[in-house]
Design a protein around this motif. Structure first.
Motif, short mmCIF file in Angstrom:
data_model
loop_
_atom_site.label_atom_id
_atom_site.label_comp_id
_atom_site.label_asym_id
_atom_site.label_seq_id
_atom_site.Cartn_x
_atom_site.Cartn_y
_atom_site.Cartn_z
N ARG A 1 88.69 -52.11 57.34
CA ARG A 1 87.64 -51.10 57.46
C ARG A 1 86.25 -51.67 57.78
NH1 ARG A 1 88.80 -46.16 58.24
NH2 ARG A 1 87.23 -45.26 56.93
N ALA A 2 85.97 -52.89 57.40
CA ALA A 2 84.64 -53.46 57.64
C ALA A 2 84.46 -53.96 59.07
CB ALA A 2 84.37 -54.60 56.66
N LEU A 3 85.58 -54.06 59.82
CA LEU A 3 85.51 -54.58 61.18
C LEU A 3 85.84 -53.48 62.19
CD1 LEU A 3 87.41 -57.95 60.66
CD2 LEU A 3 84.94 -57.58 60.77
N PRO A 4 85.19 -53.51 63.36
CA PRO A 4 85.50 -52.50 64.38
C PRO A 4 86.85 -52.76 65.03
CG PRO A 4 83.92 -54.08 65.24
CD PRO A 4 84.14 -54.43 63.78
N LEU A 5 87.34 -51.76 65.76
CA LEU A 5 88.56 -51.95 66.54
C LEU A 5 88.35 -53.11 67.50
CD1 LEU A 5 89.48 -48.29 67.52
CD2 LEU A 5 90.68 -49.75 65.92
N SER A 6 89.38 -53.85 67.77
CA SER A 6 89.25 -54.98 68.70
C SER A 6 89.20 -54.47 70.14
CB SER A 6 90.42 -55.96 68.53
OG SER A 6 91.56 -55.46 69.19
N ASN A 7 88.82 -55.35 71.05
CA ASN A 7 88.74 -54.97 72.46
C ASN A 7 90.14 -54.82 73.07
OD1 ASN A 7 89.39 -57.65 72.38
ND2 ASN A 7 87.90 -58.29 73.90
N MET A 8 91.18 -55.19 72.35
CA MET A 8 92.55 -55.08 72.86
C MET A 8 93.18 -53.73 72.54
SD MET A 8 93.34 -57.75 74.52
CE MET A 8 95.11 -57.68 74.59
N VAL A 9 92.57 -52.92 71.70
CA VAL A 9 93.17 -51.66 71.27
C VAL A 9 93.46 -50.75 72.46
CG1 VAL A 9 92.74 -49.54 69.96
CG2 VAL A 9 92.26 -51.76 68.94
N LEU A 10 92.49 -50.57 73.33
CA LEU A 10 92.69 -49.67 74.47
C LEU A 10 93.75 -50.22 75.41
CD1 LEU A 10 91.93 -47.06 75.84
CD2 LEU A 10 90.03 -48.24 76.93
N LEU A 11 93.73 -51.52 75.65
CA LEU A 11 94.74 -52.13 76.51
C LEU A 11 96.14 -51.92 75.94
CD1 LEU A 11 95.36 -53.79 79.04
CD2 LEU A 11 94.99 -55.84 77.66
N MET A 12 96.30 -52.12 74.65
CA MET A 12 97.61 -51.95 74.02
C MET A 12 98.03 -50.48 74.04
SD MET A 12 98.36 -54.98 73.62
CE MET A 12 99.96 -54.72 72.92
N LEU A 13 97.10 -49.57 73.88
CA LEU A 13 97.42 -48.14 73.97
C LEU A 13 97.94 -47.80 75.37
CD1 LEU A 13 97.41 -45.22 72.91
CD2 LEU A 13 95.02 -45.09 73.65
N LEU A 14 97.27 -48.31 76.39
CA LEU A 14 97.72 -48.07 77.76
C LEU A 14 99.13 -48.62 77.97
CD1 LEU A 14 94.41 -48.85 79.66
CD2 LEU A 14 95.49 -46.62 79.41
N ARG A 15 99.42 -49.78 77.42
CA ARG A 15 100.77 -50.36 77.56
C ARG A 15 101.81 -49.48 76.87
NH1 ARG A 15 99.53 -56.75 76.60
NH2 ARG A 15 98.54 -57.10 78.61
N ARG A 16 101.48 -49.01 75.65
CA ARG A 16 102.43 -48.15 74.94
C ARG A 16 102.64 -46.83 75.68
NH1 ARG A 16 99.54 -49.96 70.51
NH2 ARG A 16 98.50 -47.97 70.21
N MET A 17 101.67 -46.40 76.44
CA MET A 17 101.80 -45.18 77.23
C MET A 17 102.56 -45.43 78.52
SD MET A 17 97.92 -43.68 76.72
CE MET A 17 98.13 -42.35 77.89
N GLY A 18 102.96 -46.68 78.75
CA GLY A 18 103.68 -47.01 79.98
C GLY A 18 102.75 -47.12 81.18
N ARG A 19 101.47 -47.36 80.94
CA ARG A 19 100.48 -47.44 82.01
C ARG A 19 99.94 -48.86 82.13
NH1 ARG A 19 98.98 -42.87 84.70
NH2 ARG A 19 98.58 -44.54 86.17
N SER A 20 100.83 -49.81 82.30
CA SER A 20 100.39 -51.20 82.47
C SER A 20 99.68 -51.40 83.81
CB SER A 20 101.57 -52.16 82.33
OG SER A 20 102.56 -51.85 83.28
N ASP A 21 99.70 -50.36 84.66
CA ASP A 21 98.97 -50.41 85.93
C ASP A 21 97.48 -50.16 85.74
OD1 ASP A 21 99.81 -47.76 85.18
OD2 ASP A 21 99.23 -47.05 87.17
N LEU A 22 97.08 -49.76 84.54
CA LEU A 22 95.67 -49.48 84.25
C LEU A 22 95.09 -50.56 83.35
CD1 LEU A 22 95.97 -45.67 83.42
CD2 LEU A 22 95.37 -46.71 85.61
N THR A 23 93.77 -50.71 83.42
CA THR A 23 93.08 -51.66 82.54
C THR A 23 91.93 -50.95 81.86
OG1 THR A 23 91.44 -52.36 84.18
CG2 THR A 23 93.55 -53.56 84.15
#
Length: 146
Positions: free
Chosen positions: A50-72
């Motif tokens: 809770r004391a730390l913000p989301l990492s910069n990889m969160v959005l990238l990993m979300l896109l991968r889980r959505m099957g959108r590895s074509d997006l960054t």
């Protein structure tokens, strides 16, 4: 954003649209001190710790889980830049400043004292309106367009 967190080493003020402020109103009460008071130092979008913000990889990993590895994640910044250039009449320097891009021309950099905050506020309101608008018309995949 404080200067020490910015690549260019300069403070970057961010004008928030009404839509962005509405999101903050919903998530900010979640960041409370032990006394139950809002914690101004808490991250807006906290990570697992809770004391730390989301990492910069969160959005990238979300896109991968959505099957959108074509997006960054960077593609979202590019989309904003393309939209501003193609769909608005805002000057390029306003858009570049919204993206916190450094002025490369040393002479121009020396004379630019302001941050175009009021113009950027209007730009961000227009962007929020564009993002919230329902997609209209027929969408044709680029790969199928001729």
């Amino acid at each position: 954003m404080p200067a020490e967190r910015m690549k260019a080493g300069r403070e970057h003020r961010v004008p928030l649209s009404e839509a962005a402020l509405a999101v903050l109103d919903k998530v900010r009460p979640l960041a409370l001190t032990r006394d139950g008071e809002p914690d101004p130092a808490a991250p807006v979008f906290p990570g697992p710790r809770r004391a730390l913000p989301l990492s910069n990889m969160v959005l990238l990993m979300l896109l991968r889980r959505m099957g959108r590895s074509d997006l960054t994640a960077h593609g979202f910044r590019s989309t904003f830049s393309d939209w501003a250039a193609e769909r608005t009449a805002y000057p390029r320097e306003t858009v570049e400043m919204a993206l916190a891009h450094a002025v490369e021309n040393k002479v121009e950099q020396a004379y630019r004292r302001g941050d175009l905050f009021d113009k950027r506020r209007k730009l961000m309101a227009a962007w929020a309106g564009f993002c919230a608008a329902p997609a209209g018309g027929k969408v044709v995949p680029i790969s199928g367009a001729r």
